[in-house]
Design a protein around this motif. Structure first.
Motif, PDB file in Angstrom:
ATOM      1  N   LEU A 189     -15.673  15.709  42.062  1.00 13.45           N
ATOM      2  CA  LEU A 189     -14.762  16.608  42.118  1.00 13.45           C
ATOM      3  C   LEU A 189     -13.708  16.660  43.322  1.00 13.45           C
ATOM      4  O   LEU A 189     -12.677  16.920  42.886  1.00 13.45           O
ATOM      5  CB  LEU A 189     -15.724  17.991  42.459  1.00 13.45           C
ATOM      6  CG  LEU A 189     -14.890  19.248  42.517  1.00 13.45           C
ATOM      7  CD1 LEU A 189     -14.505  19.695  41.137  1.00 13.45           C
ATOM      8  CD2 LEU A 189     -15.982  20.467  43.117  1.00 13.45           C
ATOM      9  N   VAL A 190     -14.268  16.166  44.321  1.00 16.57           N
ATOM     10  CA  VAL A 190     -12.955  16.127  45.247  1.00 16.57           C
ATOM     11  C   VAL A 190     -11.830  15.136  44.707  1.00 16.57           C
ATOM     12  O   VAL A 190     -10.665  15.175  45.003  1.00 16.57           O
ATOM     13  CB  VAL A 190     -13.324  15.672  46.659  1.00 16.57           C
ATOM     14  CG1 VAL A 190     -12.399  15.582  47.783  1.00 16.57           C
ATOM     15  CG2 VAL A 190     -14.572  16.927  47.289  1.00 16.57           C
ATOM     16  N   ILE A 193      -9.466  16.594  42.273  1.00 15.28           N
ATOM     17  CA  ILE A 193      -8.533  17.557  42.958  1.00 15.28           C
ATOM     18  C   ILE A 193      -7.678  16.898  43.378  1.00 15.28           C
ATOM     19  O   ILE A 193      -6.240  17.192  43.400  1.00 15.28           O
ATOM     20  CB  ILE A 193      -9.310  18.665  43.837  1.00 15.28           C
ATOM     21  CG1 ILE A 193     -10.271  19.443  43.133  1.00 15.28           C
ATOM     22  CG2 ILE A 193      -8.406  19.578  44.561  1.00 15.28           C
ATOM     23  CD1 ILE A 193     -11.280  20.285  44.077  1.00 15.28           C
ATOM     24  N   SER A 196      -5.174  15.085  41.229  1.00 19.02           N
ATOM     25  CA  SER A 196      -4.094  15.827  40.516  1.00 19.02           C
ATOM     26  C   SER A 196      -3.048  16.103  41.755  1.00 19.02           C
ATOM     27  O   SER A 196      -1.862  16.243  41.282  1.00 19.02           O
ATOM     28  CB  SER A 196      -4.568  17.381  40.229  1.00 19.02           C
ATOM     29  OG  SER A 196      -5.174  18.277  41.561  1.00 19.02           O
ATOM     30  N   GLY A 197      -3.140  16.259  43.142  1.00 16.83           N
ATOM     31  CA  GLY A 197      -2.326  16.428  43.876  1.00 16.83           C
ATOM     32  C   GLY A 197      -1.440  15.230  44.135  1.00 16.83           C
ATOM     33  O   GLY A 197      -0.321  15.182  44.284  1.00 16.83           O
ATOM     34  N   SER A 231      -4.249  20.401  47.878  1.00 18.36           N
ATOM     35  CA  SER A 231      -5.350  20.085  47.450  1.00 18.36           C
ATOM     36  C   SER A 231      -6.543  19.577  48.193  1.00 18.36           C
ATOM     37  O   SER A 231      -7.755  19.905  47.922  1.00 18.36           O
ATOM     38  CB  SER A 231      -4.920  18.803  46.473  1.00 18.36           C
ATOM     39  OG  SER A 231      -3.797  19.104  45.601  1.00 18.36           O
ATOM     40  N   ILE A 234      -8.072  23.089  49.089  1.00 23.67           N
ATOM     41  CA  ILE A 234      -8.771  23.653  48.103  1.00 23.67           C
ATOM     42  C   ILE A 234     -10.174  23.052  47.816  1.00 23.67           C
ATOM     43  O   ILE A 234     -11.123  23.657  47.478  1.00 23.67           O
ATOM     44  CB  ILE A 234      -7.768  23.632  46.757  1.00 23.67           C
ATOM     45  CG1 ILE A 234      -6.817  24.398  47.089  1.00 23.67           C
ATOM     46  CG2 ILE A 234      -8.629  23.787  45.555  1.00 23.67           C
ATOM     47  CD1 ILE A 234      -5.910  24.343  45.790  1.00 23.67           C
ATOM     48  N   ALA A 235     -10.082  21.686  47.971  1.00 23.69           N
ATOM     49  CA  ALA A 235     -11.418  20.716  47.784  1.00 23.69           C
ATOM     50  C   ALA A 235     -12.213  21.256  48.802  1.00 23.69           C
ATOM     51  O   ALA A 235     -13.406  21.469  48.589  1.00 23.69           O
ATOM     52  CB  ALA A 235     -11.021  19.214  47.721  1.00 23.69           C
ATOM     53  N   LEU A 238     -13.730  24.836  48.145  1.00 20.53           N
ATOM     54  CA  LEU A 238     -14.992  24.501  47.066  1.00 20.53           C
ATOM     55  C   LEU A 238     -16.063  23.815  47.553  1.00 20.53           C
ATOM     56  O   LEU A 238     -17.281  24.610  47.293  1.00 20.53           O
ATOM     57  CB  LEU A 238     -14.237  23.931  45.782  1.00 20.53           C
ATOM     58  CG  LEU A 238     -13.175  24.763  45.139  1.00 20.53           C
ATOM     59  CD1 LEU A 238     -12.548  23.829  44.130  1.00 20.53           C
ATOM     60  CD2 LEU A 238     -13.509  26.039  44.470  1.00 20.53           C
TER      61      LEU A 238
END
Length: 319
Positions: A189-190, A193, A196-197, A231, A234-235, A238
């Motif tokens: 998941l990290v 993310i 995407s950054g 990013s 955000i990771a 979460l």
């Protein structure tokens, strides 16, 4: 003639037309949002108020059991509960180590996968652990850790890293074994993310860095890392919100043992509320956990908001 002055014919008489894209009156928003607001209030506000009420009462589950008001007894009990404070320490250790490993390994995987030849295939493989339910992942790793036929148990014994006993049966190794499960399942998941950054990192800045003689490592820290800080935050947010309420892996693997070495706070809360039926005391524990989660979450969000203007200002100066 303006659009507002234009007219159209209808029913034998002219009437003014409404200007295009005119903002609708806000009075229509209330009836449209009211059903959703009521539903959210029933699902969140009411249980929260009831949780506060139970924290000041001795609540029984049996039919007809009295709910006795005890005032601050549940809260004062927290200060003298050694297992409560030990559970906080286990939770902090588990969350801290898990997040450091997941963010570090996830960033490394994202950098390696970014713009590689088999990027789509690697992303598909990377998603596989995330598709598994946490309880199922815990049961899978329980077989791998098994002291009779577990492959990881055999590997650690062969390498001399495990002297005696089992992995999950040792108070020195059990917590780190569960950390490995969490890292395996949620590092992807990290990585997604951060990946995407990395797609938004300006190519011209990277090329300029390479032209100045900077290597891949220096280019990452000087150009890519400042661009993906949002990013990363955000990771971290979460994973923090998930780790501080984790319970699935612990129930599936150890149940809090051995010798309470893996009994972190959410598991202790579950035990007090649904094993010993101390719902009043469990409510006070839940409220402290909620309060700490909100405060730390606001700290992370505040850090995120402070970083954004600095990054934008830096980009303007480069332009």
């Amino acid at each position: 003639m303006s659009v507002a002055d234009s007219t159209v014919s209808g029913s034998g008489q002219d009437r003014p037309t409404r200007p295009p894209n005119k903002e609708q009156p806000r009075r229509f928003l209330v009836p449209l949002l009211l059903p959703a607001v009521i539903l959210l209030a029933l699902l969140s506000i009411y249980p929260f108020v009831w949780l506060i009420y139970m924290s000041f009462n001795a609540v029984g589950l049996a039919p007809g059991a009295p709910n006795e008001f005890v005032g601050l007894d549940n809260w004062s009990k927290l200060f003298g509960d050694s297992q409560y404070w030990a559970s906080w320490g286990i939770l902090a250790k588990y969350s801290g180590v898990s997040m450091v490993l997941e963010v570090g390994l996830g960033t490394l995987l994202a950098v390696l996968i970014n713009r590689s030849k088999h990027e789509k295939l690697l992303i598909t493989i990377l998603l596989m652990p995330m598709m598994m339910a946490p309880v199922v992942a815990g049961l899978l790793w329980q077989y791998l850790y098994n002291g009779t036929f577990g492959w990881y148990f055999w590997l650690l014994r062969s390498l001399g890293l495990l002297d005696g006993g089992t992995i999950l049966g040792s108070s020195d190794h059990a917590l780190w074994a569960i950390v490995a499960v969490d890292v395996w399942e949620w590092t992807p998941l990290v990585a997604l993310i951060v990946l995407s950054g990395l797609k938004l990192v300006p190519t011209d800045q990277l090329e300029a860095s390479w032209m100045d003689g900077a290597g891949p490592v220096r280019s990452f820290f000087q150009v890519a890392l400042p661009s993906i800080k949002s990013s990363l935050l955000i990771a971290i947010l979460l994973r923090f919100m998930d780790n501080i309420r984790i319970i699935d892996h612990f129930i599936a693997l150890t149940g809090g043992g051995p010798a309470n070495s893996t009994k972190l706070l959410p598991l202790y809360l579950y035990e007090q509320s649904f094993s010993f039926f101390e719902l009043g005391y469990g409510s006070s524990i839940a409220l402290t956990l909620l309060l700490v989660t909100i405060l730390l979450g606001k700290f992370v969000v505040a850090t995120f908001e402070e970083r954004e203007p600095k990054i934008a200002k830096k980009d303007e100066e480069l332009v």
